[in-house]
Design an enzyme around this catalytic site. Sequence first.
Site, mmCIF file in Angstrom:
data_model
loop_
_atom_site.group_PDB
_atom_site.id
_atom_site.type_symbol
_atom_site.label_atom_id
_atom_site.label_comp_id
_atom_site.label_asym_id
_atom_site.label_seq_id
_atom_site.Cartn_x
_atom_site.Cartn_y
_atom_site.Cartn_z
ATOM 1 N N CYS A 113 -18.552 9.476 -87.946
ATOM 2 C CA CYS A 113 -18.881 8.070 -88.218
ATOM 3 C C CYS A 113 -19.378 7.907 -89.657
ATOM 4 C CB CYS A 113 -19.941 7.597 -87.221
ATOM 5 S SG CYS A 113 -20.330 5.843 -87.439
ATOM 6 N N CYS A 147 -27.096 6.069 -89.677
ATOM 7 C CA CYS A 147 -28.202 5.911 -88.720
ATOM 8 C C CYS A 147 -28.969 7.252 -88.626
ATOM 9 C CB CYS A 147 -27.672 5.494 -87.355
ATOM 10 S SG CYS A 147 -26.486 4.125 -87.469
ATOM 11 N N CYS A 204 -28.748 9.736 -85.593
ATOM 12 C CA CYS A 204 -27.491 9.931 -84.863
ATOM 13 C C CYS A 204 -26.729 11.210 -85.219
ATOM 14 C CB CYS A 204 -26.570 8.725 -85.082
ATOM 15 S SG CYS A 204 -25.099 8.834 -84.035
ATOM 16 N N CYS A 221 -19.526 3.184 -69.080
ATOM 17 C CA CYS A 221 -19.697 2.729 -70.464
ATOM 18 C C CYS A 221 -18.952 3.653 -71.422
ATOM 19 C CB CYS A 221 -21.184 2.695 -70.803
ATOM 20 S SG CYS A 221 -21.465 2.142 -72.498
ATOM 21 N N CYS A 271 -18.321 -1.340 -69.509
ATOM 22 C CA CYS A 271 -19.169 -1.561 -70.680
ATOM 23 C C CYS A 271 -18.548 -0.776 -71.837
ATOM 24 C CB CYS A 271 -20.586 -1.052 -70.389
ATOM 25 S SG CYS A 271 -21.705 -1.228 -71.808
ATOM 26 N N CYS A 278 -25.733 -5.795 -73.479
ATOM 27 C CA CYS A 278 -26.583 -4.639 -73.222
ATOM 28 C C CYS A 278 -27.188 -4.320 -74.579
ATOM 29 C CB CYS A 278 -25.733 -3.488 -72.694
ATOM 30 S SG CYS A 278 -26.639 -1.922 -72.582
ATOM 31 N N ARG A 292 -33.275 -0.187 -68.790
ATOM 32 C CA ARG A 292 -32.707 1.154 -68.551
ATOM 33 C C ARG A 292 -33.510 2.250 -69.231
ATOM 34 N NH1 ARG A 292 -27.420 0.864 -70.283
ATOM 35 N NH2 ARG A 292 -27.013 -0.220 -68.349
HETATM 36 N N1 SAM Z 1 -21.315 3.413 -83.017
HETATM 37 C C1 SAM Z 1 -21.723 2.384 -82.167
HETATM 38 C C2 SAM Z 1 -23.020 1.721 -82.597
HETATM 39 O O1 SAM Z 1 -23.771 2.320 -83.350
HETATM 40 O O2 SAM Z 1 -23.261 0.599 -82.157
HETATM 41 C C3 SAM Z 1 -21.852 2.793 -80.714
HETATM 42 C C4 SAM Z 1 -22.427 4.150 -80.365
HETATM 43 S S1 SAM Z 1 -24.099 4.445 -80.847
HETATM 44 C C5 SAM Z 1 -24.217 6.177 -80.562
HETATM 45 C C6 SAM Z 1 -25.027 3.677 -79.557
HETATM 46 C C7 SAM Z 1 -26.527 3.794 -79.569
HETATM 47 O O3 SAM Z 1 -26.934 5.105 -79.170
HETATM 48 C C8 SAM Z 1 -27.274 3.605 -80.871
HETATM 49 O O4 SAM Z 1 -27.396 2.257 -81.227
HETATM 50 C C9 SAM Z 1 -28.619 4.212 -80.556
HETATM 51 O O5 SAM Z 1 -29.487 3.237 -80.010
HETATM 52 C C10 SAM Z 1 -28.290 5.263 -79.493
HETATM 53 N N2 SAM Z 1 -28.526 6.631 -79.997
HETATM 54 C C11 SAM Z 1 -27.737 7.313 -80.841
HETATM 55 N N3 SAM Z 1 -28.261 8.521 -81.141
HETATM 56 C C12 SAM Z 1 -29.433 8.595 -80.449
HETATM 57 C C13 SAM Z 1 -30.450 9.577 -80.341
HETATM 58 N N4 SAM Z 1 -30.384 10.723 -81.020
HETATM 59 N N5 SAM Z 1 -31.498 9.340 -79.540
HETATM 60 C C14 SAM Z 1 -31.585 8.171 -78.851
HETATM 61 N N6 SAM Z 1 -30.651 7.198 -78.920
HETATM 62 C C15 SAM Z 1 -29.603 7.402 -79.701
HETATM 63 C C1 DTB Z 2 -27.782 3.396 -75.464
HETATM 64 O O1 DTB Z 2 -28.689 2.573 -75.714
HETATM 65 N N1 DTB Z 2 -27.978 4.690 -75.325
HETATM 66 C C2 DTB Z 2 -26.718 5.372 -75.091
HETATM 67 C C3 DTB Z 2 -25.714 4.195 -74.980
HETATM 68 N N2 DTB Z 2 -26.511 3.059 -75.301
HETATM 69 C C4 DTB Z 2 -24.461 4.222 -75.719
HETATM 70 C C5 DTB Z 2 -26.397 6.390 -76.112
HETATM 71 C C6 DTB Z 2 -27.452 7.463 -76.256
HETATM 72 C C7 DTB Z 2 -26.945 8.481 -77.214
HETATM 73 C C8 DTB Z 2 -27.847 9.664 -77.327
HETATM 74 C C9 DTB Z 2 -27.355 10.647 -78.326
HETATM 75 C C10 DTB Z 2 -26.011 11.254 -77.997
HETATM 76 O O2 DTB Z 2 -25.788 11.687 -76.828
HETATM 77 O O3 DTB Z 2 -25.189 11.372 -78.893
HETATM 78 FE FE1 SF4 Z 3 -22.177 5.708 -86.137
HETATM 79 FE FE2 SF4 Z 3 -24.054 6.876 -84.687
HETATM 80 FE FE3 SF4 Z 3 -24.692 4.798 -86.213
HETATM 81 FE FE4 SF4 Z 3 -23.146 4.434 -84.007
HETATM 82 S S1 SF4 Z 3 -25.272 5.122 -84.058
HETATM 83 S S2 SF4 Z 3 -22.819 3.580 -86.042
HETATM 84 S S3 SF4 Z 3 -22.013 6.371 -84.004
HETATM 85 S S4 SF4 Z 3 -23.944 6.808 -86.945
#
Ligand code: SAM
Ligand code: DTB
Ligand code: SF4
Length: 348
Positions: free
Chosen positions: A65, A69, A72, A109, A140, A200, A272
């Site tokens: 990506c 963030c 992430c 989802c 979702c 959501c 959740r």
């Molecule tokens: N890329 C899209 C976005 O950012 O909207 C969808 C996937 S993104 C992984 C969805 C959500 O996962 C993020 O907004 C964040 O709230 C959650 N998330 C990602 N990495 C995480 C982590 N290490 N711990 C907790 N939540 C996480």
């Molecule tokens: C949300 O709020 N938490 C989920 C889902 N929406 C997409 C994602 C959590 C991701 C945790 C880190 C990972 O597994 O990569």
């Molecule tokens: Fe990309 Fe992760 Fe940010 Fe979603 S949360 S936009 S997958 S870097």
Amino acid sequence: MSDPSQASDRRATPLRHDWNRAEVRALFDLPFPELLHRAAEVHREHFDPTEVQVSTLLSVKTGGCPEDCGYCPQAARYHTGVDATKLMSTEAVVEKARQAKAAGASRFCMGAAWRSPKDRDIPKVAAMIREVKALGLETCATLGMLSGDQAGALREAGLDYYNHNLDTAPEFYNEIIHTREFQDRLDTLAHVRDAGMKTCCGGIVGMGESRAQRAGLLQTLANLPAHPDSVPINRLVQVEGTPLSGTAELDPFEFVRTIAVARILMPRSMVRLSAGREAMSDELQALCFLAGANSIFYGEKLLTTGNPDTERDMALFQRLGLRPMQVLEQGETVHADIIEAPETRCVA
Ligand code: SAM
Ligand code: DTB
Ligand code: SF4
């Protein structure tokens, strides 16, 4: 301002969208037993507290990506060991959805590590949505920022919910993400609502934010034009290689407080208990359910990180006398008597 259109015809209490920071902060500051009692009362007013909605996540396009963030593991710029993949085939996604349904999930989802989908991706995701919905699951997706047209096309394909998180308070946001603005998130949520989909939307705690900033996240969620239908509260999963790896752990009771305040502010939403459950004790999760959490991610994996295995969750439901909600044809969610896994059947 209260919103009578969101006030349940079954319930008298109108929903509020005018919380100020001091009021939310005052809830956070309540003595723990008082806060939990108030949250549990609100929970019972709107839900059967023994029922928990069960969603399963699948990463349909992992890693690579372009966003930054700070939490992430899927951001290409951090070295986290997550390999980038192409979009999965519809057949492979449907097979995973079938397994999730057999294991007891009511919602499926699909997540993609995109900043936003390209228009050419939409028909491919639409095909997945159609087929997953045909299995009788709620659908979702979480694909990043959406335009109004993209949201309309996903709705057309039968998408029930779109997940797009605010992630944190507006004033802490720039500490975590620099490649898109807080306002971009609000715009995507508006497109999702305008297209007629359920939202959501939640965030992450344990990223080094203050209590005032946790209050700011929940205040912003509750003051959206409509309360999100589902509110995922994630506890940061610290992944080595991300900038937030090594952040001081959040006090577990503070996490429970966050759940309780979310329940009080958004009484009719599914709150959740999301990422971070794998590292939580059963006792901490039980406190979260007492504080008003009524939804979980179920299945061994979130997107790239771990989640409790299904046997542990089934045993926890059984020990606590909790039951999974099941979705009816019309999309209404009701309680089910069992979570069924390939080898285990749990009478809950
Ligand atoms: N890329 C899209 C976005 O950012 O909207 C969808 C996937 S993104 C992984 C969805 C959500 O996962 C993020 O907004 C964040 O709230 C959650 N998330 C990602 N990495 C995480 C982590 N290490 N711990 C907790 N939540 C996480
Ligand atoms: C949300 O709020 N938490 C989920 C889902 N929406 C997409 C994602 C959590 C991701 C945790 C880190 C990972 O597994 O990569
Ligand atoms: Fe990309 Fe992760 Fe940010 Fe979603 S949360 S936009 S997958 S870097």
